[in-house]
Motif scaffolding. Structure first.
Motif, PDB file in Angstrom:
ATOM      1  N   ARG A  39       0.811  -1.217   0.000  1.00 49.38           N
ATOM      2  CA  ARG A  39       0.000   0.000   0.000  1.00 49.38           C
ATOM      3  C   ARG A  39       0.849   1.274   0.000  1.00 49.38           C
ATOM      4  NH1 ARG A  39      -5.840   0.600   2.557  1.00 49.38           N
ATOM      5  NH2 ARG A  39      -6.313   2.700   1.834  1.00 49.38           N
ATOM      6  N   SER A  40       1.957   1.267   0.724  1.00 51.31           N
ATOM      7  CA  SER A  40       2.801   2.472   0.785  1.00 51.31           C
ATOM      8  C   SER A  40       3.432   2.801  -0.556  1.00 51.31           C
ATOM      9  CB  SER A  40       3.895   2.292   1.840  1.00 51.31           C
ATOM     10  OG  SER A  40       4.759   1.215   1.503  1.00 51.31           O
ATOM     11  N   ASN A  41       3.417   1.849  -1.491  1.00 50.63           N
ATOM     12  CA  ASN A  41       3.981   2.076  -2.818  1.00 50.63           C
ATOM     13  C   ASN A  41       2.921   2.424  -3.860  1.00 50.63           C
ATOM     14  OD1 ASN A  41       5.828  -0.213  -1.467  1.00 50.63           O
ATOM     15  ND2 ASN A  41       7.094   1.049  -2.806  1.00 50.63           N
ATOM     16  N   LEU A  42       1.657   2.450  -3.447  1.00 46.72           N
ATOM     17  CA  LEU A  42       0.575   2.661  -4.407  1.00 46.72           C
ATOM     18  C   LEU A  42       0.190   4.136  -4.533  1.00 46.72           C
ATOM     19  CD1 LEU A  42      -1.814  -0.317  -3.511  1.00 46.72           C
ATOM     20  CD2 LEU A  42      -0.053  -0.208  -5.293  1.00 46.72           C
ATOM     21  N   VAL A  43      -0.076   4.531  -5.763  1.00 44.18           N
ATOM     22  CA  VAL A  43      -0.648   5.848  -6.062  1.00 44.18           C
ATOM     23  C   VAL A  43      -1.986   5.572  -6.743  1.00 44.18           C
ATOM     24  CG1 VAL A  43      -0.400   8.000  -7.336  1.00 44.18           C
ATOM     25  CG2 VAL A  43       1.629   6.896  -6.348  1.00 44.18           C
ATOM     26  N   PHE A  44      -3.065   6.063  -6.161  1.00 44.19           N
ATOM     27  CA  PHE A  44      -4.400   5.732  -6.658  1.00 44.19           C
ATOM     28  C   PHE A  44      -4.881   6.749  -7.693  1.00 44.19           C
ATOM     29  CE2 PHE A  44      -4.204   3.853  -2.391  1.00 44.19           C
ATOM     30  CZ  PHE A  44      -4.512   2.536  -2.714  1.00 44.19           C
ATOM     31  N   TRP A  45      -5.425   6.234  -8.790  1.00 42.76           N
ATOM     32  CA  TRP A  45      -6.075   7.096  -9.773  1.00 42.76           C
ATOM     33  C   TRP A  45      -7.571   6.787  -9.800  1.00 42.76           C
ATOM     34  CZ3 TRP A  45      -8.420   4.144 -13.499  1.00 42.76           C
ATOM     35  CH2 TRP A  45      -7.846   2.910 -13.822  1.00 42.76           C
ATOM     36  N   LYS A  46      -8.360   7.826 -10.089  1.00 43.00           N
ATOM     37  CA  LYS A  46      -9.812   7.662 -10.104  1.00 43.00           C
ATOM     38  C   LYS A  46     -10.415   7.764 -11.494  1.00 43.00           C
ATOM     39  CE  LYS A  46     -10.637   9.178  -5.353  1.00 43.00           C
ATOM     40  NZ  LYS A  46     -11.354  10.135  -4.468  1.00 43.00           N
ATOM     41  N   THR A  47      -9.683   8.337 -12.429  1.00 45.77           N
ATOM     42  CA  THR A  47     -10.182   8.463 -13.801  1.00 45.77           C
ATOM     43  C   THR A  47      -9.097   8.024 -14.768  1.00 45.77           C
ATOM     44  OG1 THR A  47      -9.385  10.726 -14.173  1.00 45.77           O
ATOM     45  CG2 THR A  47     -11.543  10.475 -13.111  1.00 45.77           C
ATOM     46  N   GLY A  48      -9.516   7.715 -15.992  1.00 48.66           N
ATOM     47  CA  GLY A  48      -8.550   7.357 -17.016  1.00 48.66           C
ATOM     48  C   GLY A  48      -7.543   8.461 -17.265  1.00 48.66           C
ATOM     49  N   ALA A  49      -8.009   9.701 -17.231  1.00 45.87           N
ATOM     50  CA  ALA A  49      -7.106  10.836 -17.449  1.00 45.87           C
ATOM     51  C   ALA A  49      -6.018  10.882 -16.379  1.00 45.87           C
ATOM     52  CB  ALA A  49      -7.896  12.134 -17.459  1.00 45.87           C
ATOM     53  N   GLU A  50      -6.383  10.593 -15.135  1.00 49.21           N
ATOM     54  CA  GLU A  50      -5.398  10.590 -14.056  1.00 49.21           C
ATOM     55  C   GLU A  50      -4.375   9.475 -14.247  1.00 49.21           C
ATOM     56  OE1 GLU A  50      -7.350  10.368 -10.299  1.00 49.21           O
ATOM     57  OE2 GLU A  50      -8.302  12.332 -10.475  1.00 49.21           O
ATOM     58  N   SER A  51      -4.824   8.307 -14.668  1.00 51.64           N
ATOM     59  CA  SER A  51      -3.893   7.195 -14.866  1.00 51.64           C
ATOM     60  C   SER A  51      -2.878   7.520 -15.957  1.00 51.64           C
ATOM     61  CB  SER A  51      -4.657   5.917 -15.221  1.00 51.64           C
ATOM     62  OG  SER A  51      -5.223   5.977 -16.519  1.00 51.64           O
ATOM     63  N   GLN A  52      -3.352   8.144 -17.010  1.00 50.42           N
ATOM     64  CA  GLN A  52      -2.460   8.538 -18.097  1.00 50.42           C
ATOM     65  C   GLN A  52      -1.449   9.584 -17.630  1.00 50.42           C
ATOM     66  OE1 GLN A  52      -4.523   9.734 -21.688  1.00 50.42           O
ATOM     67  NE2 GLN A  52      -2.826  11.034 -22.331  1.00 50.42           N
ATOM     68  N   GLN A  53      -1.913  10.534 -16.835  1.00 52.59           N
ATOM     69  CA  GLN A  53      -1.038  11.598 -16.353  1.00 52.59           C
ATOM     70  C   GLN A  53       0.053  11.060 -15.440  1.00 52.59           C
ATOM     71  OE1 GLN A  53      -0.848  14.666 -17.399  1.00 52.59           O
ATOM     72  NE2 GLN A  53       0.828  15.126 -16.008  1.00 52.59           N
ATOM     73  N   LEU A  54      -0.247  10.013 -14.677  1.00 55.69           N
ATOM     74  CA  LEU A  54       0.762   9.412 -13.812  1.00 55.69           C
ATOM     75  C   LEU A  54       1.958   8.919 -14.625  1.00 55.69           C
ATOM     76  CD1 LEU A  54      -1.376   7.344 -11.255  1.00 55.69           C
ATOM     77  CD2 LEU A  54      -0.210   9.518 -10.862  1.00 55.69           C
ATOM     78  N   LEU A  55       1.683   8.364 -15.805  1.00 53.22           N
ATOM     79  CA  LEU A  55       2.754   7.899 -16.675  1.00 53.22           C
ATOM     80  C   LEU A  55       3.502   9.071 -17.290  1.00 53.22           C
ATOM     81  CD1 LEU A  55       1.216   5.245 -16.262  1.00 53.22           C
ATOM     82  CD2 LEU A  55       1.528   4.763 -18.693  1.00 53.22           C
ATOM     83  N   GLU A  56       2.767  10.048 -17.785  1.00 55.93           N
ATOM     84  CA  GLU A  56       3.391  11.164 -18.486  1.00 55.93           C
ATOM     85  C   GLU A  56       4.212  12.050 -17.552  1.00 55.93           C
ATOM     86  OE1 GLU A  56       0.572  13.273 -20.896  1.00 55.93           O
ATOM     87  OE2 GLU A  56      -0.162  11.455 -21.868  1.00 55.93           O
ATOM     88  N   SER A  57       3.804  12.151 -16.293  1.00 56.49           N
ATOM     89  CA  SER A  57       4.527  12.982 -15.332  1.00 56.49           C
ATOM     90  C   SER A  57       5.699  12.256 -14.698  1.00 56.49           C
ATOM     91  CB  SER A  57       3.575  13.451 -14.226  1.00 56.49           C
ATOM     92  OG  SER A  57       3.146  12.350 -13.421  1.00 56.49           O
ATOM     93  N   GLY A  58       5.730  10.925 -14.834  1.00 59.96           N
ATOM     94  CA  GLY A  58       6.777  10.143 -14.202  1.00 59.96           C
ATOM     95  C   GLY A  58       6.556   9.929 -12.716  1.00 59.96           C
ATOM     96  N   GLU A  59       5.338  10.177 -12.248  1.00 61.26           N
ATOM     97  CA  GLU A  59       5.043  10.032 -10.828  1.00 61.26           C
ATOM     98  C   GLU A  59       5.084   8.575 -10.385  1.00 61.26           C
ATOM     99  OE1 GLU A  59       1.514  11.223  -7.612  1.00 61.26           O
ATOM    100  OE2 GLU A  59       1.470  12.040  -9.649  1.00 61.26           O
ATOM    101  N   VAL A  60       4.837   7.669 -11.312  1.00 60.94           N
ATOM    102  CA  VAL A  60       4.910   6.244 -10.994  1.00 60.94           C
ATOM    103  C   VAL A  60       5.900   5.566 -11.937  1.00 60.94           C
ATOM    104  CG1 VAL A  60       2.541   6.177 -10.134  1.00 60.94           C
ATOM    105  CG2 VAL A  60       2.991   5.647 -12.545  1.00 60.94           C
ATOM    106  N   ASP A  61       6.397   4.418 -11.501  1.00 65.10           N
ATOM    107  CA  ASP A  61       7.335   3.649 -12.310  1.00 65.10           C
ATOM    108  C   ASP A  61       6.642   2.512 -13.060  1.00 65.10           C
ATOM    109  OD1 ASP A  61       9.854   4.991 -11.469  1.00 65.10           O
ATOM    110  OD2 ASP A  61       9.231   4.252  -9.507  1.00 65.10           O
ATOM    111  N   MET A  62       5.475   2.153 -12.581  1.00 60.80           N
ATOM    112  CA  MET A  62       4.640   1.197 -13.297  1.00 60.80           C
ATOM    113  C   MET A  62       3.197   1.444 -12.890  1.00 60.80           C
ATOM    114  SD  MET A  62       5.362  -2.503 -11.467  1.00 60.80           S
ATOM    115  CE  MET A  62       7.159  -2.408 -11.478  1.00 60.80           C
ATOM    116  N   ALA A  63       2.267   0.892 -13.665  1.00 54.77           N
ATOM    117  CA  ALA A  63       0.858   1.136 -13.373  1.00 54.77           C
ATOM    118  C   ALA A  63       0.001   0.022 -13.933  1.00 54.77           C
ATOM    119  CB  ALA A  63       0.403   2.476 -13.945  1.00 54.77           C
TER     120      ALA A  63
END
Length: 372
Positions: A229-253
């Motif tokens: 859980r401490s390694n998880l970043v939660f997204w609520k919409t498709g747009a948020e999930s995409q932004q996590l990749l584009e911003s580099g906030e996560v290393d995998m998703a």
């Protein structure tokens, strides 16, 4: 429980036509009789001017997805059939229930979640007429009594190829292995929704065999999820999930394939592992007590045509549901098609019937874990 806007880039409103309301004439009484011609149904076709003078409403999730549906199938159907078709959305299950319960149904064809559709067959949704709808080119097992697939995509594992180099994560066991693959992970986290993905991934990672997933052991799955859980970043919409990749906030998703493709197209240094990906699809449905069911069936039949499906894929990146469709895509676009044999063969088998029967319970348990 309304679903969130769908899984494509550019989730702005579809053209101004979405602002048109049912009061503009949608759902008007059908002509005394509708003549769709003789002979067996053929997907992608409709008799010229068979629906002249008829008003209909097509409902979907908005954004680039619904715009693609409109351009690929709905507008051409209107031109050929003579019907006037308004666009509305987003799909809202509470509104569908209110319309059916009040016997004032103003929506004719609705794009819905496939699991929800399975659970509402004969309740809020009516059986489809397969004398009007030709499902012969739909992959086996995807058409049900009350729905046909609108498109196909999947829940996939995306990873930063710059970080993981020549030894990238290959499946859900690696997704949960924070020692071998350190870094933040993106995962869906909407408390009002629960769908195939996190529970299946967690159980696979915990050693459950793919053919022994159902019924889901929720306690075991949430225990595994809690361990990272401490390694998880939660997204609520498709747009948020995409932004996590584009911003580099996560290393995998763990995210929808359409969103992963959009992020890669926008330059995100990510690649996708299709090992144990989870098939997902939207469905086309007709609400119970719809005023023009025969016309609704005709629209669905047209939507399933090879030409229409190819165009929809070109506009949205989602995989077609007609086996004869041949979309023209670049190499990257083709690599994200979940219908390619090299990809399709790696899919987990999702028990949508089990999900349909337990979705309310799963939403409660998922919400409880997210809030814990």
């Amino acid at each position: 429980m309304p679903k969130l806007p769908k899984r494509l880039p550019g989730m702005a409103a579809v053209a101004a036509s979405l602002l048109l309301s049912a009061a503009c004439g949608a759902g008007s009484a059908a002509p005394a009789s509708i003549d769709l011609g003789t002979g067996p149904a053929k997907s992608g076709t409709v008799k010229k001017n068979a629906l002249s003078g008829l008003n209909m409403t097509f409902v979907s999730y908005g954004g680039a997805y619904q715009e693609g549906q409109q351009k690929a199938a709905v507008d051409p159907f209107a031109q050929e059939s003579g019907a006037k078709i308004l666009q509305d959305g987003p799909t809202d299950y509470a509104k569908i229930k209110a319309q059916v319960d009040s016997s004032n149904v103003t929506w004719d064809v609705i794009d819905t979640d496939s699991i929800w559709a399975e659970g509402q067959c004969g309740k809020l949704l009516q059986p489809l007429d397969y004398t009007i709808i030709d499902k012969s080119k739909v992959p086996e097992g995807l058409a049900t009594e009350c729905s046909v697939p609108a498109m196909q995509y999947g829940m996939v594992l995306a990873y930063n190829k710059d970080k993981f180099g020549a030894s990238p994560p290959q499946g859900w066991k690696d997704f949960f292995d924070t020692a071998k693959f350190p870094g933040k992970r993106g995962i869906s986290g909407n408390p009002g929704d629960s769908a195939p993905g996190p529970f299946e991934g967690a159980l696979i990672a915990d050693g459950v065999a793919p053919d022994k997933l159902y019924p889901l052991d929720v306690d075991r799955a949430t225990k595994k999820l809690q361990s990272v859980r401490s390694n998880l970043v939660f997204w609520k919409t498709g747009a948020e999930s995409q932004q996590l990749l584009e911003s580099g906030e996560v290393d995998m998703a763990m995210l929808w394939s359409g969103r992963a493709y959009a992020a890669v197209k926008n330059g995100a240094p990510f690649d996708v592992s299709f090992d144990q990906w989870m098939p997902t699809m939207d469905s086309l449905t007709v609400p119970k007590n719809a005023k023009n069911p025969k016309a609704s069936m005709a629209l669905i039949n047209y939507y399933l045509g090879a030409q229409q499906q190819a165009k929809l894929t070109e506009l949205t990146s989602y995989s077609p549901v007609n086996t004869d469709a041949k979309p023209e895509l670049d190499e990257k676009g083709r690599s994200f098609l979940t219908t390619r044999p090299a990809v399709a063969d790696k899919a987990l088998k999702i028990d949508s019937k089990w999900w349909a029967e337990h979705q309310h319970e799963m939403i409660e348990k998922w919400s409880a874990w997210l809030g814990g």
